[in-house]
Design a protein around this motif. Structure first.
Motif, PDB file in Angstrom:
ATOM      1  N   SER A  33       0.830  -1.198   0.000  1.00  0.00           N
ATOM      2  CA  SER A  33       0.000   0.000   0.000  1.00  0.00           C
ATOM      3  C   SER A  33       0.867   1.250   0.000  1.00  0.00           C
ATOM      4  CB  SER A  33      -0.923   0.012   1.219  1.00  0.00           C
ATOM      5  OG  SER A  33      -0.168   0.236   2.400  1.00  0.00           O
ATOM      6  N   GLU A  34       0.244   2.378  -0.377  1.00  0.00           N
ATOM      7  CA  GLU A  34       0.983   3.640  -0.437  1.00  0.00           C
ATOM      8  C   GLU A  34       1.482   4.046   0.941  1.00  0.00           C
ATOM      9  OE1 GLU A  34      -0.517   7.980  -1.442  1.00  0.00           O
ATOM     10  OE2 GLU A  34      -0.267   6.797  -3.277  1.00  0.00           O
ATOM     11  N   GLN A  35       0.643   3.875   1.972  1.00  0.00           N
ATOM     12  CA  GLN A  35       1.049   4.254   3.324  1.00  0.00           C
ATOM     13  C   GLN A  35       2.196   3.382   3.827  1.00  0.00           C
ATOM     14  OE1 GLN A  35      -1.775   4.814   6.395  1.00  0.00           O
ATOM     15  NE2 GLN A  35      -2.610   6.664   5.486  1.00  0.00           N
ATOM     16  N   LYS A  45       4.461   1.987   1.977  1.00  0.00           N
ATOM     17  CA  LYS A  45       5.655   2.423   1.255  1.00  0.00           C
ATOM     18  C   LYS A  45       6.214   3.708   1.858  1.00  0.00           C
ATOM     19  CE  LYS A  45       8.777   2.237  -1.936  1.00  0.00           C
ATOM     20  NZ  LYS A  45       9.823   1.177  -1.899  1.00  0.00           N
ATOM     21  N   ILE A  46       5.333   4.644   2.207  1.00  0.00           N
ATOM     22  CA  ILE A  46       5.779   5.900   2.824  1.00  0.00           C
ATOM     23  C   ILE A  46       6.488   5.600   4.140  1.00  0.00           C
ATOM     24  CG2 ILE A  46       5.010   8.040   3.925  1.00  0.00           C
ATOM     25  CD1 ILE A  46       2.795   8.197   1.837  1.00  0.00           C
ATOM     26  N   GLU A 106      10.938   9.621  -4.615  1.00  0.00           N
ATOM     27  CA  GLU A 106       9.708   8.835  -4.458  1.00  0.00           C
ATOM     28  C   GLU A 106       8.961   9.260  -3.197  1.00  0.00           C
ATOM     29  OE1 GLU A 106       8.247   4.149  -4.377  1.00  0.00           O
ATOM     30  OE2 GLU A 106      10.383   4.642  -4.213  1.00  0.00           O
ATOM     31  N   LEU A 107       9.703   9.490  -2.109  1.00  0.00           N
ATOM     32  CA  LEU A 107       9.071   9.910  -0.855  1.00  0.00           C
ATOM     33  C   LEU A 107       8.363  11.245  -1.012  1.00  0.00           C
ATOM     34  CD1 LEU A 107       8.556   9.711   2.181  1.00  0.00           C
ATOM     35  CD2 LEU A 107      10.835  10.672   2.561  1.00  0.00           C
ATOM     36  N   SER A 155       7.273  12.570  -3.729  1.00  0.00           N
ATOM     37  CA  SER A 155       6.137  12.395  -4.637  1.00  0.00           C
ATOM     38  C   SER A 155       4.934  11.803  -3.907  1.00  0.00           C
ATOM     39  CB  SER A 155       6.541  11.493  -5.804  1.00  0.00           C
ATOM     40  OG  SER A 155       5.452  11.282  -6.673  1.00  0.00           O
ATOM     41  N   LEU A 156       5.190  10.798  -3.062  1.00  0.00           N
ATOM     42  CA  LEU A 156       4.099  10.133  -2.347  1.00  0.00           C
ATOM     43  C   LEU A 156       3.467  11.033  -1.289  1.00  0.00           C
ATOM     44  CD1 LEU A 156       5.670   6.578  -1.869  1.00  0.00           C
ATOM     45  CD2 LEU A 156       3.714   7.154  -3.315  1.00  0.00           C
ATOM     46  N   THR A 157       4.285  11.897  -0.665  1.00  0.00           N
ATOM     47  CA  THR A 157       3.769  12.744   0.414  1.00  0.00           C
ATOM     48  C   THR A 157       3.265  14.090  -0.068  1.00  0.00           C
ATOM     49  OG1 THR A 157       6.000  13.582   0.859  1.00  0.00           O
ATOM     50  CG2 THR A 157       5.269  11.685   2.141  1.00  0.00           C
TER      51      THR A 157
END
Length: 387
Positions: free
Chosen positions: A2-4, A6-7, A26-27, A29-31
């Motif tokens: 999941s995205e969370q 991965k974060i 990537e971090l 981008s996700l946050t």
């Protein structure tokens, strides 16, 4: 994955100093789309379960610097084509870095020093967002609002244009130019001689259109950082109501807000000659001259110039500030009026805070760590009192 999840994995790698440049991208981008409260919870959970136990303030500050260095590396390694295509360049890298770093620092304090104290349940009827890049240029009294999407203004001998080459206006016939950053604003510019200037919130810089041809002289109010191009045949002068600074080629910061009763000049590199109250002072790197505008006295201090200049990189340095001094800074950056219900609490702050966080984050920090109550009864108005 999941995205969370991965974060959390990337945050854990950041805490343990294992994050690569690719993973940092990537971090971010996700946050990027997360609300600050969501990110706050993820960071708190990461710190609470981190392999790194017993970390201290130095550790957290080192992680902040490490993050900024990595972001600087990304900027330097990517070519202009990649930058124009990349969504990361929609925001200032250091702005994002300081915000993320600030969440880590606040969560560190909450999780590791106040583990048994619940977060404040009080919510604020109003909040304030941090300042942005905005300024107004006045040419012989006629005002032009600068674009908040542009990061730099270049002043040539006969025109003004943005850093990307977009023209603003011609100035050949003008006599006086002034750039003003309101409360809640900041801006960067390049003068005709190549000197780079950063204006903090609530600041002014004024100069004549013959700048760089016959002389190099500017006047300032507020807080301004200069990186002056050397010209031994034409010294650079910075003037305010209480002093005159002579520069050949150097980098320094001047803080001269009306009503502060102090003018503070901090030298980062090079040398300065300051004339004030019939006295001449020579500054060396990491020296700071404080002039009391009421008593007409002055004091020379040895400081770490990088701490003083952290505002330029998107970070508040709160170390050693009284609450009153701190709230002046907060007032200018968040464009709010601060009032005190009763005597001003006598506390001394410490640490650093990203300039990209919402005001409410800082107010909760005050309440949970210093028992300072804050109320925002209306937009732009803040009331401070002891609990």
């Amino acid at each position: 994955m999941s995205e969370q999840t991965k974060i959390k994995e990337l945050l854990e790698r950041f805490v343990n100093n294992k994050l690569t440049l690719k993973e940092l991208k990537e971090l971010l981008s996700l946050t990027d789309g997360l609300e600050h409260d969501e990110l706050n919870v993820l960071i708190k959970d990461t710190l609470d379960n981190s392999e790194s136990n017993g970390i201290d303030d130095f550790y957290v500050e080192e992680r902040v610097l490490h993050l900024q260095q990595k972001i600087q590396s990304i900027i330097q390694t990517e070519n202009p084509e990649e930058q124009s295509k990349s969504p990361f360049y929609k925001k200032s890298w250091f702005y994002i870095a300081a915000t993320l770093a600030a969440f880590f620092m606040f969560c560190y304090w909450f999780v590791h020093e106040q583990r048994d104290m619940p977060l404040a349940a009080e919510s604020f009827a109003y909040d304030a967002m941090p300042g942005t890049d905005k300024a107004i240029i006045s040419v012989d009294g006629e005002e032009y609002e600068l674009s908040s999407e542009k990061k730099n203004v270049v002043f040539s001998k006969d025109s003004l244009f943005y850093g990307d080459g977009t023209p603003i206006l011609a100035t050949r016939e003008s006599k006086t130019l002034k750039i003003v950053t309101p409360y809640g604003g900041q801006y960067q510019l390049t003068l005709g001689d190549g000197t780079k200037v950063w204006l903090n919130a609530g600041s002014e810089l004024t100069y004549k259109s013959n700048f760089g041809r016959d002389e190099r002289s500017v006047s300032v109010k507020g807080e301004v950082y200069f990186d002056v191009v050397e010209n031994k045949n034409m010294p650079f002068y910075v003037i305010n109501d209480d002093q005159r600074i002579k520069v050949l080629g150097t980098a320094f910061n001047v803080k001269a807000y009306p009503g502060d009763n102090q003018v503070t000049t901090t030298l980062e590199r090079g040398a300065l000659e300051i004339k004030s109250n019939s006295q001449t002072h020579l500054l060396k790197p990491n020296q700071q001259l404080i002039v009391d505008t009421e008593t007409k006295t002055s004091e020379m201090l040895h400081v770490d110039a990088k701490d003083v200049l952290s505002w330029k990189e998107g970070v508040f340095n709160l170390q050693g500030l009284s609450l009153e001094e701190c709230m002046k800074v907060i007032s200018r950056w968040y464009n709010i009026d601060v009032y005190y219900d009763g005597p001003i609490p006598e506390i001394t702050l410490g640490g650093k805070m990203g300039r990209g966080v919402r005001l409410s984050t800082f107010l909760h920090f005050l309440q949970d760590n210093f028992e300072i109550s804050a109320e925002m009864p209306s937009e732009g108005k803040l009331i401070i009192k002891s609990i």
